[in-house]
Design a protein around this motif. Structure first.
Motif, short mmCIF file in Angstrom:
data_model
loop_
_atom_site.label_atom_id
_atom_site.label_comp_id
_atom_site.label_asym_id
_atom_site.label_seq_id
_atom_site.Cartn_x
_atom_site.Cartn_y
_atom_site.Cartn_z
N MET A 1 36.89 45.04 30.55
CA MET A 1 36.83 43.84 31.31
C MET A 1 38.21 43.96 32.24
N ALA A 2 39.38 44.16 31.52
CA ALA A 2 40.74 44.27 32.36
C ALA A 2 40.53 45.51 33.36
N ALA A 3 39.91 46.51 32.89
CA ALA A 3 39.75 47.69 33.82
C ALA A 3 38.94 47.31 34.87
N PHE A 4 37.81 46.67 34.77
CA PHE A 4 36.84 46.14 35.88
C PHE A 4 37.65 45.48 36.82
N LEU A 5 38.24 44.39 36.36
CA LEU A 5 38.94 43.46 37.17
C LEU A 5 39.88 44.21 38.11
#
Length: 258
Positions: free
Chosen positions: A87-91
């Motif tokens: 999730m953090a990588a996508f954001l």
């Protein structure tokens, strides 16, 4: 009179279509590569476990002394930090992903359409991040403090990490989308669905709608409901103001002449 070969007619249309597919594939590969690179960097520093600690910090700060989060599933200590990492990588890679989308559709847009789409992409991304940041840095602290103040002293809070992740994602999505209100107002006004005057007349109804949405998507506490409803009302006013400017600067040449 020579006959036209159907294959010759198709030859001119196949190549552009194939070229678009190849470009779409390349754009998707670059977007996925950006997410993968961001995931690799975050896996090294600060690491999946540390990312979860950062995400859980607003709750842990308001738990009773000695209380911690628990994992009720065998694989939760592995899967939950991994989900947070992705999730953090996508954001983190979202600006690059949106740029790839923009670069793919931009050649087919007119100049006035580019003036319409690019600001919407940039502003919607910025507003979504603003909603998530507002939820994490302000709302979580107020909500958890309010909830713990009602907890009986005979109960020791020990939230499950998967339940907490689900709660966080729901709240992030709710506040991220709520902060998109100005973009929705601008799009509706620019497409001619509603006029600026009708948007002004709808103010009172939108206030009621904002509180209804806040009551549905947030926990049943006054703090989180007010924290969602009040910004939505303010952003609605911002959207009306932005729509006036946006419509003026994104008109097609024939609309301007008219």
């Amino acid at each position: 009179m020579s006959e036209t070969n159907p294959q010759d007619e198709l030859a001119g249309s196949e190549q552009p279509f194939v070229a678009h597919l190849i470009e779409l594939r390349d754009r998707l590969i670059r977007a996925v590569a950006a997410i993968g690179f961001a995931a690799a960097v975050l896996a090294i520093f600060p690491g999946p476990g540390e990312l979860y600690d950062i995400l859980a910090q607003p709750l842990v700060a308001h738990l009773p002394k000695g209380a911690t989060l628990i994992a009720t599933s065998v694989i939760s200590p592995f899967m939950v930090p991994l989900k947070i990492l992705m999730m953090a990588a996508f954001l983190l890679a979202l600006p690059i992903v949106l740029y790839q989308v923009w670069a793919f559709v931009a050649p087919g847009l007119y100049a006035h359409e580019k003036k319409l789409v690019l600001p919407l992409v940039v502003s919607s991304t910025f507003l979504f991040f603003m909603g998530v940041a507002f939820c994490y840095f302000f709302v979580f602290g107020q909500v958890f403090a309010f909830i713990q103040s009602f907890a009986p002293k005979s109960i020791t809070a020990a939230p499950d990490i998967e339940a907490y992740l689900s709660f966080v994602l729901t709240m992030f999505l709710a506040f991220g989308l709520a902060f998109e209100v100005p973009v929705a107002v601008v799009v509706l006004a620019r497409m001619g669905v509603v006029s600026i005057q009708k948007l002004k007349d709808f103010r009172g109804y939108f206030v009621v709608l904002a509180f209804v949405i806040a009551a549905v998507v947030t926990p049943p506490d006054v703090v989180s409901q007010l924290a969602l409803a009040i910004p939505m009302c303010l952003l609605y006013e911002l959207g009306i103001w932005a729509a006036k400017i946006f419509i003026t600067h994104t008109q097609a040449p024939d609309e301007t002449e008219a």
